[in-house]
Design an enzyme around this catalytic site. Structure first.
Site, PDB file in Angstrom:
ATOM      1  CB  SER A 168      37.529  37.826  34.289  1.00  0.00           C
ATOM      2  OG  SER A 168      37.625  36.499  34.743  1.00  0.00           O
ATOM      3  CE1 TYR A 181      35.142  39.123  38.980  1.00  0.00           C
ATOM      4  CE2 TYR A 181      35.438  37.179  37.593  1.00  0.00           C
ATOM      5  CZ  TYR A 181      35.943  38.322  38.177  1.00  0.00           C
ATOM      6  OH  TYR A 181      37.262  38.678  37.958  1.00  0.00           O
TER       7      TYR A 181
END
Ligand code: NDP
Length: 269
Positions: A168, A181
């Site tokens: 990401s 995350y």
């Protein structure tokens, strides 16, 4: 040769692909996709099957996996299997069980797409609930380690296998409130680099990371509830890069961090 069958989202997305894979580029490859029931994982599983792969569909919700299984079984000549599994509970014993089942069903493993992921709360570190932190690290970082660790011998026994770690933007540059995350994605980037370095001279297994960037899925909606999803690309838009990395076209490419939004296919490594 074009693949035998597209489905509407794939047909539309293919018009803007930057790379034209051969229709049989994944023929007879056995590929494990985690999080295969929804979003990017579902698109990857269906696309891999369209291009000839036998896909091991791992995910949390059985009904979602069954829908993907039914589509693949009804529309391709490949042999998918489903593995309903909550990665939150994955341990050495369940990872060993999965390895044995894949070995028994197919006798080899040519690719793993580590795709399943948990977003977790978007709050400052100071207020981050430790239990949620642990859950995100388990699903997003520990499970990919455990699966890789356990499945590596099966992959090394073959001609050449590919591992993709789904990253990401916030796993490459930290950003406030993205908590576990983001940190788990940094861990995946680290796992990719360490493993690629270890395997560089062995030459049989390549490992890269892939950041899909903003994509029209449930997770993206959860992260950005006020965003118009129509402004985002479909998961299928990125499948040229996924096919490139999973197919023999990327043999020799390892230890690299890919970004689906900026990637341009080049014949030069
Ligand atoms: P989705 O939420 O649409 O899909 C995630 C998938 O992971 C689902 O199939 C889900 O299963 C599965 N999953 C979640 N938790 C578990 C678990 N505990 N055990 C097993 N499976 C689980 O997400 P995306 O498709 O958007 O994301 C795919 C990957 O792409 C992720 O790694 C994400 O971090 C990354 N990414 C996505 C971006 C985006 O904009 N969409 C941007 C950057 C990165 P179920 O449906 O059954 O719950």
């Amino acid at each position: 040769m074009p693949p035998k069958l597209d489905y509407p989202e794939l047909t539309i997305a293919r018009r803007s692909w930057r790379y034209t894979p051969d229709g049989g580029c994944l023929a007879n490859k056995v590929i494990l996709v985690t999080g295969a029931g929804d979003g990017i994982g579902r698109a990857a599983a269906k696309t891999f099957a369209v291009f000839g792969a036998h896909v091991v569909l791992l995910g949390k919700t059985r009904s979602k996996l069954e829908a993907v299984f039914d589509w693949i079984a009804g529309n391709t000549e490949t042999k998918p299997v489903i593995v309903p599994c909550d990665l939150l509970g994955m341990d050495e014993s369940s990872a060993n069980g999965l390895r044995d089942a894949i070995d028994q069903d197919y006798g080899r493993l040519d690719g793993v797409l580590h795709n399943a992921s948990l977003l977790g709360p978007k709050v400052p570190i100071e207020h981050y609930p430790p239990e949620h932190w642990q859950n995100a690290m388990q699903v997003n970082a520990y499970a990919p380690f455990l699966l890789t660790h356990t499945l590596l011998p099966l992959m090394q026994a073959g001609e050449g296998a590919s591992i993709i770690m789904t990253s990401s933007t916030v796993g490459r540059q930290g950003r406030a409130y993205w908590g576990a995350y983001a940190v788990s994605k940094f861990a995946l980037e680290g796992l990719m680099q360490v493993l690629a370095d270890e395997l560089e001279n062995a030459g049989r297994v390549r490992v890269n990371s892939l950041n899909p960037g903003g994509t029209r899925t449930a997770m993206r909606r959860e992260a950005y509830p006020s965003e118009d999803p129509q402004m985002l690309p479909l998961p299928e838009s990125h499948m040229d890069l996924y096919l490139y990395l999973m197919s023999d076209a990327s043999i020799g490419i390892t230890g690299q961090a890919f970004d689906a939004r900026t990637w341009q296919y080049s014949t030069q490594p």
